[in-house]
Scaffold this active site. Sequence first.
Site, PDB file in Angstrom:
ATOM      1  N   LEU A 208      -7.229-100.544 -19.859  1.00 40.14           N
ATOM      2  CA  LEU A 208      -7.087-101.735 -19.649  1.00 40.14           C
ATOM      3  C   LEU A 208      -7.089-102.516 -20.937  1.00 40.14           C
ATOM      4  O   LEU A 208      -8.002-102.390 -21.728  1.00 40.14           O
ATOM      5  CB  LEU A 208      -8.009-102.437 -18.784  1.00 40.14           C
ATOM      6  CG  LEU A 208      -8.141-101.749 -17.342  1.00 40.14           C
ATOM      7  CD1 LEU A 208      -9.384-102.085 -16.571  1.00 40.14           C
ATOM      8  CD2 LEU A 208      -7.018-102.291 -16.485  1.00 40.14           C
ATOM      9  N   HIS A 209      -6.172-103.665 -21.283  1.00 34.09           N
ATOM     10  CA  HIS A 209      -6.521-104.472 -22.117  1.00 34.09           C
ATOM     11  C   HIS A 209      -5.832-105.607 -22.000  1.00 34.09           C
ATOM     12  O   HIS A 209      -5.905-106.653 -22.980  1.00 34.09           O
ATOM     13  CB  HIS A 209      -5.610-103.892 -23.453  1.00 34.09           C
ATOM     14  CG  HIS A 209      -4.114-103.761 -23.491  1.00 34.09           C
ATOM     15  ND1 HIS A 209      -3.672-102.900 -22.745  1.00 34.09           N
ATOM     16  CD2 HIS A 209      -3.361-104.566 -24.332  1.00 34.09           C
ATOM     17  CE1 HIS A 209      -2.332-102.925 -23.062  1.00 34.09           C
ATOM     18  NE2 HIS A 209      -2.008-104.166 -24.042  1.00 34.09           N
ATOM     19  N   ARG A 210      -5.008-106.036 -21.205  1.00 37.47           N
ATOM     20  CA  ARG A 210      -4.075-107.369 -20.854  1.00 37.47           C
ATOM     21  C   ARG A 210      -5.133-108.396 -20.621  1.00 37.47           C
ATOM     22  O   ARG A 210      -6.128-108.272 -19.888  1.00 37.47           O
ATOM     23  CB  ARG A 210      -3.315-107.152 -19.622  1.00 37.47           C
ATOM     24  CG  ARG A 210      -2.141-106.074 -19.795  1.00 37.47           C
ATOM     25  CD  ARG A 210      -1.019-106.667 -20.778  1.00 37.47           C
ATOM     26  NE  ARG A 210      -0.055-105.819 -20.930  1.00 37.47           N
ATOM     27  CZ  ARG A 210       0.965-105.755 -21.888  1.00 37.47           C
ATOM     28  NH1 ARG A 210       1.207-106.788 -22.485  1.00 37.47           N
ATOM     29  NH2 ARG A 210       1.695-105.111 -21.904  1.00 37.47           N
ATOM     30  N   PRO A 211      -5.232-109.711 -21.230  1.00 32.94           N
ATOM     31  CA  PRO A 211      -6.122-110.563 -21.113  1.00 32.94           C
ATOM     32  C   PRO A 211      -6.282-111.152 -19.470  1.00 32.94           C
ATOM     33  O   PRO A 211      -7.622-111.344 -19.156  1.00 32.94           O
ATOM     34  CB  PRO A 211      -5.635-111.802 -21.703  1.00 32.94           C
ATOM     35  CG  PRO A 211      -4.754-111.159 -22.977  1.00 32.94           C
ATOM     36  CD  PRO A 211      -4.149-109.802 -22.334  1.00 32.94           C
ATOM     37  N   ASP A 282      -2.341-101.104 -17.508  1.00 34.22           N
ATOM     38  CA  ASP A 282      -1.801-102.448 -17.689  1.00 34.22           C
ATOM     39  C   ASP A 282      -0.852-102.464 -18.881  1.00 34.22           C
ATOM     40  O   ASP A 282      -0.318-103.380 -19.129  1.00 34.22           O
ATOM     41  CB  ASP A 282      -2.656-103.467 -17.594  1.00 34.22           C
ATOM     42  CG  ASP A 282      -3.805-103.760 -18.609  1.00 34.22           C
ATOM     43  OD1 ASP A 282      -3.690-102.792 -19.602  1.00 34.22           O
ATOM     44  OD2 ASP A 282      -4.675-104.431 -18.594  1.00 34.22           O
TER      45      ASP A 282
END
Length: 361
Positions: A208-211, A282
Amino acid sequence: MNITIVAGARPNFMKIAPIIEAIQNKKKEGFNINYRLVHTGQHYDKNLSGTFFEELNIPLPDSNLEVKSGTQAEQTAAIMIGFENELMVNKCDLVMVVGDVTSTMACTIVAKKAGIKVAHVEAGIRSGDMDMPEEINRIVTDSLTDYFFTTSTYANKNLSALGVPESKVFFVGNVMIDTLLKNKSRLAKPSLWDDLNLSEKKYMVMTLHRPSNVDEEQQLKKLITQIVTLGKDYPIIFPVHPRTKKLLSNLNLNFDNLYYVNPLGYLEFNYLVKNALAVITDSGGITEETTVMNVPCITLRDSTERPETCDIGTNILVGSDPEKIKNAFNILLSGTWKQGVTPQLWDGNTAKRIVHHLVSI
């Protein structure tokens, strides 16, 4: 022909490795083609960038702008200032940018203002989601690009709709898959495999890394809690991105089957992906790799710039919708996940096609 190749973030390195190798081979054949590699330093953690040079046998960059972190504006400005100085000192005939990170857009703008032509690898992909910084990067980059190297017929159609002449578009395939196929036999079992007593198809991998997923604490907590609960019978390995780590430290999310690990190198991470029951992510790039490796992929986004991974690949979009996430897990755990097909020209020869076109140009 002197080409300046730009890399700034982790996904870029996977894409430039085979291109550099193809250029070197073309040069050995007697063609006048040279490259200079510029690392903007957009990703500066060793596990996010440094190890890729070692693992993928990429020559050390000729220049590192060392811009590091900052706001979108700060990082963009720092890259532009550094890259302008780079081009003033080291003249070239063409700037090659890859992907859709901040460095891609910033260096394209600088090159065009310096009167230098730009080639964009992975041109034409679109998610339609203007809340994603990457979508803005893609649009700006493709509005200035001279030569468009595309991964799919979807990208070709997007460029055609924008009025890009067919003579400027080269459907070459997916260069990141060149790297995956070349290194498939070199994938390395990470130490955590034995430490956690993992076995093939008996665990899942999550990234997970999407804002939209990680910047709001309660949303992140809700998302992780549902995923871990649905996958309760399986270890879930979660390599934690630096930006996500800060948020997680406040949430105290501890589950028996959830294992936080540091970011892994390319060979170790893809070993985990290849042998996983499924990947929850993501990321756009991971959906391409899971499609080629025929691993079920649940993508926590409402849109994708890589629709081929959904239409013929192993990917399903669920966004952050609890019902869609639950339904995807039901399909996965019932053993009825769709069989994927590898998209056209994702065959390991993309970089050769790119360099063939470059020398023709």
